[in-house]
Write a protein that holds these residues in place. Structure first.
Motif, PDB file in Angstrom:
ATOM      1  N   ASN A 159       0.859  -1.214  -0.012  1.00 28.59           N
ATOM      2  CA  ASN A 159       0.174   0.006  -0.035  1.00 28.59           C
ATOM      3  C   ASN A 159       1.000   1.376   0.011  1.00 28.59           C
ATOM      4  N   GLN A 160       1.840   1.343   0.849  1.00 26.39           N
ATOM      5  CA  GLN A 160       2.768   2.353   0.653  1.00 26.39           C
ATOM      6  C   GLN A 160       3.735   2.617  -0.472  1.00 26.39           C
ATOM      7  N   ARG A 161       3.931   1.496  -1.074  1.00 20.47           N
ATOM      8  CA  ARG A 161       4.532   1.726  -2.321  1.00 20.47           C
ATOM      9  C   ARG A 161       3.389   2.353  -3.471  1.00 20.47           C
ATOM     10  N   ASN A 162       2.588   1.670  -3.509  1.00 24.70           N
ATOM     11  CA  ASN A 162       1.434   2.218  -4.462  1.00 24.70           C
ATOM     12  C   ASN A 162       1.091   3.650  -4.164  1.00 24.70           C
ATOM     13  N   ALA A 163       1.079   4.053  -2.780  1.00 21.42           N
ATOM     14  CA  ALA A 163       0.782   5.664  -2.825  1.00 21.42           C
ATOM     15  C   ALA A 163       2.023   6.317  -3.062  1.00 21.42           C
ATOM     16  N   LEU A 164       3.114   5.584  -3.090  1.00 25.86           N
ATOM     17  CA  LEU A 164       4.322   6.521  -3.554  1.00 25.86           C
ATOM     18  C   LEU A 164       4.546   6.714  -4.966  1.00 25.86           C
ATOM     19  N   GLY A 165       3.993   5.710  -5.590  1.00 29.72           N
ATOM     20  CA  GLY A 165       4.194   5.772  -7.279  1.00 29.72           C
ATOM     21  C   GLY A 165       5.633   5.281  -7.387  1.00 29.72           C
ATOM     22  N   ARG A 166       6.079   5.877  -8.340  1.00 25.03           N
ATOM     23  CA  ARG A 166       7.529   5.571  -8.979  1.00 25.03           C
ATOM     24  C   ARG A 166       8.665   5.853  -7.659  1.00 25.03           C
ATOM     25  N   THR A 167       9.416   4.858  -7.571  1.00 22.25           N
ATOM     26  CA  THR A 167      10.620   5.047  -6.582  1.00 22.25           C
ATOM     27  C   THR A 167      11.853   4.744  -7.106  1.00 22.25           C
ATOM     28  N   ASP A 168      13.131   5.178  -6.397  1.00 23.08           N
ATOM     29  CA  ASP A 168      14.356   4.927  -7.081  1.00 23.08           C
ATOM     30  C   ASP A 168      14.809   3.478  -6.986  1.00 23.08           C
ATOM     31  N   THR A 169      15.661   3.147  -7.870  1.00 24.02           N
ATOM     32  CA  THR A 169      15.865   1.559  -8.232  1.00 24.02           C
ATOM     33  C   THR A 169      16.395   0.963  -6.721  1.00 24.02           C
ATOM     34  N   ALA A 170      17.165   1.681  -5.871  1.00 17.60           N
ATOM     35  CA  ALA A 170      17.476   1.275  -4.640  1.00 17.60           C
ATOM     36  C   ALA A 170      16.200   0.714  -3.685  1.00 17.60           C
TER      37      ALA A 170
END
Length: 135
Positions: A80-91
């Motif tokens: 859920n947190q990943r989806n809320a953030l959208g795109r994240t850096d590779t690491a």
């Protein structure tokens, strides 16, 4: 003749040793173990040890189940947190994927519990870091 019988009996009784260990066997040991209650004491001690092992195993199983539930909850929270953030850096993406696909295992229940606890700690740390990114 009486002396011969007494000497023979005395010799046998001097050589005879009684053990309190039921595994030693033998007629005299068996009679001694039964009459003194040593056998029953050993049985009671063994049964108490078995019961303590059963309780310990049940507690470990409950802790494992609880930890598995906690880890599953944290993984859903991270998704859920990943989806809320959208795109994240590779690491960060790699770290998220590592936590989400991790399958803690162990050769024993204690090792499995330790692996689950480590995975939970990793997931909590990741969740906290993702919460900071969303601010």
């Amino acid at each position: 003749m009486k002396w011969t019988v007494l000497v023979a009996f005395g010799g046998l009784s001097a050589c005879m040793t009684t053990s309190t260990d039921p595994a030693d066997g033998g007629f005299f040991n068996g009679v001694s173990g039964i009459t003194t209650g040593t056998y029953q004491s050993q049985i009671d001690a063994d049964e108490a040890q078995i019961e303590a092992s059963r309780v310990r195993n049940a507690n470990l199983a409950a802790q494992i189940q609880s930890s598995e539930s906690e880890l599953a909850r944290l993984k859903v929270q991270i998704v859920n947190q990943r989806n809320a953030l959208g795109r994240t850096d590779t690491a960060t993406s790699n770290r998220i994927n590592a936590v989400l696909v991790a399958q803690p295992t162990g050769n024993t229940d204690a090792a499995r519990l330790a692996a689950l606890q480590q995975s939970i700690a990793d997931a909590r740390a990741l969740s906290q870091d993702l919460a900071k990114l969303s601010v």
